[in-house]
Motif scaffolding. Structure first.
Motif, PDB file in Angstrom:
ATOM      1  N   ARG A 124       0.822  -1.216   0.000  1.00  0.00           N
ATOM      2  CA  ARG A 124       0.000   0.000   0.000  1.00  0.00           C
ATOM      3  C   ARG A 124       0.850   1.258   0.000  1.00  0.00           C
ATOM      4  N   ARG A 155      -5.285   6.696   0.335  1.00  0.00           N
ATOM      5  CA  ARG A 155      -5.647   5.881   1.488  1.00  0.00           C
ATOM      6  C   ARG A 155      -6.507   4.741   0.975  1.00  0.00           C
ATOM      7  N   ILE A 156      -6.038   3.544   1.191  1.00  0.00           N
ATOM      8  CA  ILE A 156      -6.775   2.374   0.745  1.00  0.00           C
ATOM      9  C   ILE A 156      -7.483   1.760   1.939  1.00  0.00           C
ATOM     10  N   ASP A 157      -8.796   1.694   1.839  1.00  0.00           N
ATOM     11  CA  ASP A 157      -9.602   1.068   2.892  1.00  0.00           C
ATOM     12  C   ASP A 157      -9.543  -0.444   2.680  1.00  0.00           C
ATOM     13  N   PRO A 158      -8.935  -1.186   3.623  1.00  0.00           N
ATOM     14  CA  PRO A 158      -8.771  -2.628   3.434  1.00  0.00           C
ATOM     15  C   PRO A 158     -10.085  -3.375   3.212  1.00  0.00           C
ATOM     16  N   ALA A 159     -11.133  -3.002   3.935  1.00  0.00           N
ATOM     17  CA  ALA A 159     -12.427  -3.688   3.794  1.00  0.00           C
ATOM     18  C   ALA A 159     -13.018  -3.440   2.405  1.00  0.00           C
ATOM     19  N   GLU A 160     -12.943  -2.204   1.947  1.00  0.00           N
ATOM     20  CA  GLU A 160     -13.474  -1.883   0.618  1.00  0.00           C
ATOM     21  C   GLU A 160     -12.638  -2.554  -0.475  1.00  0.00           C
TER      22      GLU A 160
END
Length: 82
Positions: free
Chosen positions: A52, A64-69
Motif C-alpha cells: 500500500r 488511502r486504501i480502505d482494506p475492507a473496501e
C-alpha cells in the motif's frame, strides 16, 4: 544482435566481453564451432506485489486504501471459492 565467439575469445577477452554484456550485448559461446552457452545481461525481475505504501508513493498522491473496501472489490472481481 547476438554474436558468436569461440571459447578462446571468452577466455582471452573476458573483461572486454563483460563490458559489452553490461552494455546489453549477447554472445553465443562456441567450442569447436558448436554453440555451447549463451552470455547475456541478467533481466531484472519485476516485483509481483506492491504494498500500500509503495503504491501510494508510485501514484504520487496520498492514497488511502480502505482494506475492507479493497477486499470487497477483489471479491466482486475474482471468484475466491475453490
Amino acid at each position: 544482435m547476438v554474436r558468436m565467439i569461440p571459447q578462446r575469445e571468452l577466455r582471452n577477452e573476458n573483461a572486454k566481453l563483460m563490458d559489452a554484456v553490461t552494455a546489453g550485448e549477447t554472445f553465443i559461446i562456441t567450442r569447436n564451432g558448436e554453440p555451447v552457452a549463451e552470455l547475456r545481461p541478467v533481466r531484472r525481475m519485476r516485483k509481483t506485489f506492491i504494498g500500500r505504501d509503495e503504491l501510494g508513493r508510485l501514484a504520487g498522491a496520498s492514497i488511502r486504501i480502505d482494506p475492507a473496501e479493497f477486499r470487497r472489490d477483489l471479491d466482486s472481481a475474482i471468484d475466491q471459492s475453490l
